[in-house]
Scaffold this motif. Structure first.
Motif, short mmCIF file in Angstrom:
data_model
loop_
_atom_site.label_atom_id
_atom_site.label_comp_id
_atom_site.label_asym_id
_atom_site.label_seq_id
_atom_site.Cartn_x
_atom_site.Cartn_y
_atom_site.Cartn_z
N LEU A 145 0.90 -1.41 -0.11
CA LEU A 145 -0.03 0.01 0.09
C LEU A 145 0.92 1.27 0.01
O LEU A 145 0.31 2.51 0.10
CB LEU A 145 -0.90 0.00 1.35
N LEU A 146 2.26 0.99 -0.09
CA LEU A 146 3.25 2.14 -0.05
C LEU A 146 3.22 2.93 -1.32
O LEU A 146 3.15 2.27 -2.43
CB LEU A 146 4.55 1.67 0.35
N SER A 147 3.18 4.25 -1.31
CA SER A 147 3.46 5.19 -2.64
C SER A 147 4.40 6.20 -2.14
O SER A 147 4.68 6.43 -1.17
CB SER A 147 2.13 5.51 -3.13
N THR A 148 5.07 6.98 -3.21
CA THR A 148 6.02 7.81 -2.82
C THR A 148 5.07 9.13 -2.25
O THR A 148 5.55 9.66 -1.22
CB THR A 148 6.59 8.63 -4.14
N SER A 149 3.92 9.16 -2.39
CA SER A 149 3.15 10.35 -1.70
C SER A 149 2.73 10.02 -0.21
O SER A 149 3.00 10.81 0.45
CB SER A 149 1.94 10.74 -2.77
N LEU A 150 2.56 8.74 -0.16
CA LEU A 150 2.35 8.18 1.34
C LEU A 150 3.51 8.24 1.93
O LEU A 150 3.51 8.79 3.33
CB LEU A 150 1.56 6.84 1.30
N ALA A 151 4.63 7.88 1.32
CA ALA A 151 6.04 8.02 2.05
C ALA A 151 6.35 9.49 2.47
O ALA A 151 6.78 9.74 3.54
CB ALA A 151 7.19 7.26 1.12
N ASP A 152 6.13 10.65 1.69
CA ASP A 152 6.10 11.88 1.70
C ASP A 152 5.38 12.12 3.04
O ASP A 152 5.94 13.08 3.94
CB ASP A 152 5.65 12.62 0.66
N SER A 167 16.94 7.87 -1.18
CA SER A 167 17.52 8.94 -1.65
C SER A 167 16.98 10.27 -1.27
O SER A 167 17.74 11.42 -1.32
CB SER A 167 17.46 8.72 -3.15
N SER A 168 15.58 10.24 -0.97
CA SER A 168 15.07 11.71 -0.98
C SER A 168 14.43 12.00 0.37
O SER A 168 14.03 13.27 0.56
CB SER A 168 13.84 11.79 -2.05
#
Ligand code: SF4
Length: 352
Positions: free
Chosen positions: A140-147, A192-193
């Protein structure tokens, strides 16, 4: 998900309607200590396990808690009100009287909670919270959820990647819809970010993903996981009573497991044999246990049990799983039970 009058929700846990299971909502009426599948677990250290949801979208073939759509043992899933969860965390931390880590994990996947970001925010606002970490298999992880999790104050994500090979990853996850390449992309992005750290935590299932483990070690090192903590936490597959056991797989001996980790440590120059101290975990005051094993007492039934043949009950501001029962829970009724287990602050009772 629709809310029902009695405080429960109904939802599908994934897959076809054959796999439909009810989700029982744990609101302010319930104590949050005493259950393995929700609330808070205190194992007598400066780390508290915080469990907001028992749902899982995967059905890993080695799952120690038989989670996900293909579960055979579960009767319902639990989801906790996050304000209530953060408040219990605050009170327990106050009792412990020192800085405490919040480790958000689950007998499922914590990212299934729709307010997971809010939970991290609330825990971050508690002054005595030190590190906040979370475990997930990443579907269920996405870059926007990680942000969002990063902004909310999550310090470390423990991401389970059990295979980099697409079809083996699907097989291990027991789910055709599991796309490891998507998870890999988010892992690279986090390393990385974002401020938060990343720990890659594969489960080593002997005979199934032996060749994948060195590839995963290389991957974790390549992307720069482990900025503040070790980059990898390789977990040994164990056969659990209620867990799923892949056919033909025999758990490895601990000596063999550590021997192999030692070899890889030398080969890759990375720490793989981990101790609680590597994460700053040490012994701390434990929340008192209000029951004694063998004691008989009256508990009040408050809802359905997590597993089949169980009911959920409360007594002395703790939840107790009443095991070995049949039929729907007689909610509101008092029954006498014998406490048969108090291990690690998880309470089981048998009806008398
Ligand atoms: S191992 Fe984790 S992700 Fe896999 S089914 Fe079990 S709880 Fe879900």
């Amino acid at each position: 998900m629709k809310r029902r009058k009695n405080g429960t929700y109904s939802t599908k846990t994934g897959g076809s309607s054959k796999f439909r299971r009810r989700v029982f909502y744990i609101d302010r009426a319930f104590p949050l200590l005493g259950h393995i599948a929700f609330g808070i677990i205190d194992r007598g250290t400066n780390l508290l396990q915080v469990r907001p949801s028992s749902l899982c979208p995967l059905s890993c073939i080695f799952c120690s808690v038989d989670a996900g759509p293909l579960s055979r043992t579960r009767a319902v899933e639990y989801m906790v009100n996050i304000e209530h969860l953060a408040e219990w965390f605050r009170q327990i931390v106050e009792y412990k009287g020192e800085k405490v880590q919040a480790h958000i994990d689950a007998a499922g996947d914590p990212l299934t909670h729709p307010k997971i970001v809010g939970l991290v925010e609330k825990l971050r606002k508690i002054k005595a919270t030190s590190v906040i970490s979370m475990e997930t298999h990443g579907l269920l992880l996405s870059t926007s959820l990680a942000d969002k999790l990063d902004d909310a104050g999550l310090d470390r994500l423990n991401l389970s990647i059990d295979a980099l090979d697409l079809s083996l990853a699907k097989r291990l996850a027991g789910a055709n819809y599991y796309n490891i390449m998507r998870v890999v992309e988010v892992a690279k992005y986090i390393a990385s970010s974002l401020k938060m750290d990343l720990l890659i935590a594969p489960v080593w299932v002997p005979g199934l993903n032996d060749e994948e483990i060195p590839r995963i070690i290389e991957f974790a090192l390549e992307i720069g996981a482990g900025k503040h903590w070790p980059p990898l936490g390789i977990q040994k597959y164990e056969a659990h009573k209620y867990g799923r056991k892949p056919e033909g797989v025999k758990p490895m001996r601990w000596s063999e497991f550590y021997r192999k980790l030692e070899i890889w440590e030398q080969e890759y120059g990375v720490k793989l044999i981990l101790k609680p101290e590597d994460f700053g975990i040490r012994k701390a005051k434990r929340v008192p246990c209000p029951f004694k094993k063998g004691e008989t007492l009256r508990v009040r039934v408050v809802g359905p049990g997590w597993l089949k043949n169980e009911w959920l009950a409360v007594a002395r501001n703790r939840v107790v799983s009443v095991v070995g029962v049949e039929g729907p829970p007689p909610v509101g009724r008092g029954i006498r039970v014998e406490i048969i287990s108090v291990k690690d602050g998880i309470y089981l009772g048998a009806p008398l």
